[in-house]
Write an enzyme that holds these catalytic residues in place. Structure first.
Site, PDB file in Angstrom:
ATOM      1  N   ASP A   8       0.882  -1.259   0.041  1.00 43.39           N
ATOM      2  CA  ASP A   8      -0.038   0.086  -0.219  1.00 43.39           C
ATOM      3  C   ASP A   8       0.990   1.169   0.125  1.00 43.39           C
ATOM      4  O   ASP A   8       1.805   1.575   0.909  1.00 43.39           O
ATOM      5  CB  ASP A   8      -0.931   0.011   1.247  1.00 43.39           C
ATOM      6  N   GLU A  39      -4.532   1.982  -2.834  1.00 41.45           N
ATOM      7  CA  GLU A  39      -5.773   2.328  -2.200  1.00 41.45           C
ATOM      8  C   GLU A  39      -5.472   3.875  -1.366  1.00 41.45           C
ATOM      9  O   GLU A  39      -6.467   4.360  -0.983  1.00 41.45           O
ATOM     10  CB  GLU A  39      -6.424   1.504  -1.481  1.00 41.45           C
ATOM     11  N   ASN A  40      -4.284   3.749  -0.917  1.00 34.88           N
ATOM     12  CA  ASN A  40      -3.883   5.070  -0.080  1.00 34.88           C
ATOM     13  C   ASN A  40      -3.181   6.088  -0.660  1.00 34.88           C
ATOM     14  O   ASN A  40      -2.591   7.005  -0.168  1.00 34.88           O
ATOM     15  CB  ASN A  40      -3.302   4.567   1.424  1.00 34.88           C
ATOM     16  N   ASN A  67     -10.208  -1.077   0.338  1.00 37.04           N
ATOM     17  CA  ASN A  67     -11.427  -0.436   1.172  1.00 37.04           C
ATOM     18  C   ASN A  67     -11.504   1.064   0.910  1.00 37.04           C
ATOM     19  O   ASN A  67     -12.418   1.644   0.961  1.00 37.04           O
ATOM     20  CB  ASN A  67     -11.570  -0.616   2.677  1.00 37.04           C
ATOM     21  N   HIS A  68     -10.436   1.678   0.768  1.00 38.14           N
ATOM     22  CA  HIS A  68     -10.429   3.134   0.380  1.00 38.14           C
ATOM     23  C   HIS A  68     -10.561   3.280  -1.179  1.00 38.14           C
ATOM     24  O   HIS A  68     -10.517   4.494  -1.525  1.00 38.14           O
ATOM     25  CB  HIS A  68      -9.007   3.614   0.795  1.00 38.14           C
ATOM     26  N   HIS A 173      -3.165  -4.338   3.027  1.00 40.77           N
ATOM     27  CA  HIS A 173      -4.313  -3.578   3.805  1.00 40.77           C
ATOM     28  C   HIS A 173      -3.632  -3.483   5.305  1.00 40.77           C
ATOM     29  O   HIS A 173      -3.898  -2.285   5.912  1.00 40.77           O
ATOM     30  CB  HIS A 173      -5.830  -4.448   4.084  1.00 40.77           C
TER      31      HIS A 173
HETATM   32 FE   FE2 Z   1      -4.013   0.441   2.686  1.00 42.78          FE
HETATM   33 FE   FE2 Z   2      -7.120  -1.020   3.069  1.00 46.16          FE
END
Ligand code: FE2
Ligand code: FE2
Length: 259
Positions: A8, A39-40, A67-68, A173
């Site tokens: 990530d 995602e981040n 999830n983001h 994650h």
């Molecule tokens: Fe993440």
């Molecule tokens: Fe995540």
């Protein structure tokens, strides 16, 4: 055939360390393709057009999400041809865009984003149902799975259930790299690849802000750490039968005088 998979990427410092270190690792290992979890990447949550362009320009071929995925509105206006993998079994407008196919010589790699059901929000259905669908949809492909989840037990169970049918199950994650990278029946596995982001931080988030929230229960916005960055990834080598033969962890911390 060599894949570099990057954990990530958190905020500007994460993007910067990737742009800085990726050319070195690509030439060191003679990498054929690069997949990264993004995602981040846009200020800690989600993606913007500018950030996607930056990541691709830095040498990443495919960006996986989590999830983001939908945290920035920009994501709804991104070109649908971009190589982005949205979690297929997480609620969201683009959950059908879970797989990107990359052809490398005679080999077709299917890179997919699968979402854990344990301790995660907005789960639509089981990751096992998701994987069965992917295998049906892409029957002749070498499968690389970004398993975006919290629970190591779920990630291990997923890998052992599918290890004969997929070439890699790579956890993302948690942002903390685990030491369990190994090959199981030709499937490369690690419970979590880790992150690229500020080293002195809480999972890439600004330390002071995270302490205010965790210790003092203060209301905070998300601020990515700006401290010198950690670079985390795994290098995987596949044989001509699309089976993984080696996996090596990369965990490059900033030198102590920079922290
Ligand atoms: Fe993440
Ligand atoms: Fe995540």
């Amino acid at each position: 055939m060599k894949l570099l998979f990057i954990g990530d990427i958190v905020g500007a410092v994460g993007r910067h360390i990737v742009a800085q270190r990726l050319p070195y690792y690509k030439s060191l290992y003679e990498v054929d393709f690069v997949v990264a979890n993004g995602e981040n990447a846009a200020h800690g949550k989600g993606l913007t057009k500018k950030v996607v362009n930056q990541l691709l320009a830095s040498g990443i071929d495919v960006i996986t999400l989590g999830n983001h995925s939908y945290s920035k509105k920009d994501v709804y206006d991104l070109d649908t041809a971009l190589p982005l993998c949205f979690p297929g079994n997480m609620v969201g407008r683009f959950q059908d865009r879970h797989t990107v196919v990359l052809e490398k010589g005679d080999i077709k790699f299917a890179i997919s984003s699968v979402y854990g059901a344990v301790f995660m929000d907005n789960v639509d259905f089981s990751p096992f149902i998701m994987m069965d669908r992917i295998l049906k949809q892409y029957p002749d492909h070498a499968h690389i799975i970004d398993f975006h989840g919290e629970a190591t037990a779920e990630k291990q169970a997923f890998m052992h259930y599918y290890k004969d049918q997929v070439s890699a199950v790579l956890g993302t994650h948690t942002h903390v790299q685990t030491v369990d990278a190994d090959i199981f029946n030709g499937c490369a596995y690690i419970s979590d690849v880790g992150m690229c982001g500020g080293y002195i931080s809480i999972l890439g988030r600004d330390l002071e802000e995270a302490l205010d929230m965790i210790v003092h229960q203060k209301q905070t916005h998300y601020k990515p750490a700006s401290s010198p960055a950690l670079f985390s990834g795994v290098m995987i080598d596949f044989d001509e039968n699309m089976r993984a033969v080696s996996i090596e962890r990369i965990y490059e911390k900033p030198s102590e005088n920079l922290r």
